[in-house]
Enzyme design. Structure first.
Site, PDB file in Angstrom:
ATOM      1  N   HIS A 457       0.815  -1.212   0.000  1.00  0.00           N
ATOM      2  CA  HIS A 457       0.000   0.000   0.000  1.00  0.00           C
ATOM      3  C   HIS A 457       0.856   1.272   0.000  1.00  0.00           C
ATOM      4  CE1 HIS A 457      -3.628   2.039  -0.060  1.00  0.00           C
ATOM      5  NE2 HIS A 457      -4.122   1.819   1.152  1.00  0.00           N
ATOM      6  N   ASP A 461      -2.237   2.194  -4.612  1.00  0.00           N
ATOM      7  CA  ASP A 461      -3.461   2.640  -3.942  1.00  0.00           C
ATOM      8  C   ASP A 461      -4.578   1.632  -4.162  1.00  0.00           C
ATOM      9  OD1 ASP A 461      -2.224   4.953  -3.052  1.00  0.00           O
ATOM     10  OD2 ASP A 461      -2.755   6.085  -4.854  1.00  0.00           O
TER      11      ASP A 461
END
Length: 486
Positions: A457, A461
């Site tokens: 992450h 995204d």
């Protein structure tokens, strides 16, 4: 000229001395220098003189193989021992490294004179491993030992029988109340004379029975402290060991433990997985795939595919092709975060997780972006054969940009895979199970598979991750979308 004359005189003198000595032993050397043996004249002490090729053979120190640049050391496991005869290119030892096992074949035929390192010791590239006496032949005793030696399967069966033998032949445990094992008799009390209550009939599901009122003697007995049996006094129930399970790893019910040193590959896997958890901000997103069209495609074209390409059409090739196609739409999934920079790759190398007896390995398919189903299946078959035979080289497992792990072959229904460093995402496939789903407003039973995408992450995204996984879903459910570039 003078030097040549001196050499000739020295040679003649040496020849005369040798001839005089050999005559004493019954050996005649004529003037031409040819040895002629006369058995009737050979002295007794000379009849036992013999020459051996091994006596005058050369003893060399054999070095280990060179490692790849990313490997510096490994643990050696000897297959041959001191005194064994080996042929040229016969396997002498294996060096287990962090990523693969490196074979150590014999460079020449000969006998192993000395092992310079112990079994399980740590060795480096081109280190001297053993001494070999070149030449000679295997003795008859060694060949008989090889013929009589049991195979690995026979050894495993023998270990299993040995582990079971004590259980089968052990005397029965003395029954409670016998004079041999029971403690001294105690005065009878109310608790010793109590009788277990009769079992209550099973109630119907969803209905709980009201416990009956217990007699006074049972209520009084239940208040007394219960006796505990020491662990070493627990009676063991015989358990059969499944075939293929080593005796030191099998669960037999005995109150014992066995410690085994973890091999280097297992230690490396543990370190890399823990590093991934400590470094990456891992997040997992899920989806499901209707496998109806893929299974119909395999059933319809399997014979033609097998006839043309010589290999069956499996389930991995649609997912590998779909993943490569989805990366062209979301190249961030194929990139990697390197400190303050993002490294974008212009190629797609997909690692395929394969379970082996020694641990998990991830051979790599190169440039998958240009492969079709046939090339993918052929490459997977080649890498799978290497993995099963333990022939994978370091070059076969380096440089992947994305990983696919198929836990469905073991019956997994759901799971969250862990990223394989230094990649940024991994796709987890799971088992195919029939489930009721809504199709055009109607409930139908379809073969469904859950898929999971774990991603870093820090770099990827949620929008890119979900879009990438949906692209895989649509490409597998309907491969025509790849042809139409949809």
């Amino acid at each position: 000229m003078l030097r040549l004359s001196n050499r000739l005189q020295s040679s003649r003198l040496l020849f005369r001395q040798t001839r005089n000595y050999t005559r004493r032993l019954g050996v005649v050397i004529p003037q031409r220098g040819i040895l002629l043996l006369q058995p009737q004249n050979i002295a007794p002490q000379a009849r036992f003189i013999h020459a051996s090729n091994v006596l005058f053979s050369e003893i060399i120190e054999v070095q280990g193989p060179a490692f790849a640049e990313s490997i510096s050391e490994g643990d050696i496991r000897w297959i041959k021992q001191k005194g064994d005869f080996v042929k040229e290119d016969e396997l002498v030892a294996e060096i287990e490294t962090d990523k693969t096992s490196v074979e150590v074949p014999a460079q020449f035929s000969g006998t192993i004179v000395e092992l310079l390192v112990e079994d399980g010791a740590r060795v480096t590239a081109k280190q001297k491993l053993y001494k070999l006496q070149k030449g000679g032949e295997a003795s008859s005793s060694q060949s008989e030992k090889k013929d009589d030696a049991p195979t690995q399967g026979e050894k495993a069966d023998a270990k299993t029988e040995n582990a079971e033998a004590p259980v089968k032949g052990a005397p029965k445990a003395p029954e409670a109340g016998s004079s041999d094992a029971s403690p001294p008799a105690k005065p009878k009390t109310e608790s010793s004379e109590r009788v277990d209550p009769p079992e209550q009939p099973h109630a119907k599901p969803g209905v709980s029975d009201i416990p009956p009122k217990l007699p006074k003697d049972l209520v009084k007995a239940s208040k007394e402290p219960m006796l505990s049996t020491p662990v070493d006094k627990i009676q063991r129930t015989p358990i059969s060991i499944p075939k293929g399970i080593p005796a030191d790893q099998a669960i037999t019910g005995s109150r014992s433990e066995t410690r085994v040193k973890a091999n280097r590959m297992r230690q490396r896997i543990a370190q890399r997985l823990k590093d991934a958890q400590n470094t990456y901000a891992m997040l997992t997103t899920f989806n499901e795939i209707d496998m109806t069209n893929v299974m119909e495609m395999r059933t319809r074209y399997q014979k033609d595919f097998m006839k043309k390409h010589g290999i069956k059409l499996g389930l991995m090739s649609p997912f590998v092709r779909a993943a490569a196609y989805a990366m062209t739409d979301q190249p961030i999934v194929n990139a990697v975060f390197d400190e303050t920079e993002i490294v974008y790759r212009q190629f797609v190398d997909i690692s395929i997780a394969v379970a082996t007896p020694k641990g998990l390995v991830v051979p790599v398919l190169r440039n998958v972006e240009g492969m079709d189903y046939a090339k993918i299946e052929l490459s997977l078959a080649e890498l799978g054969e290497k993995a099963r035979d333990g022939k994978l080289a370091v070059e076969d497992m380096e440089g992947g940009t994305f990983t696919i792990s198929n836990g469905g072959v073991f019956g997994s229904m759901f799971g969250t895979p862990i990223i394989n460093p230094p990649q940024s995402a991994i796709l987890g496939m799971h088992g195919i199970f029939d489930r009721p789903v809504a199709i055009n407003g109607k409930v139908e039973v379809r073969p469904m598979m859950y898929i999971a995408l774990t991603y870093d992450h820090r770099l990827i995204d949620g929008r890119e991750a979900v879009t990438f996984l949906k692209k895989i879903k649509s490409s597998v459910e309907d491969p025509r979308t790849i042809l139409m570039n949809l």
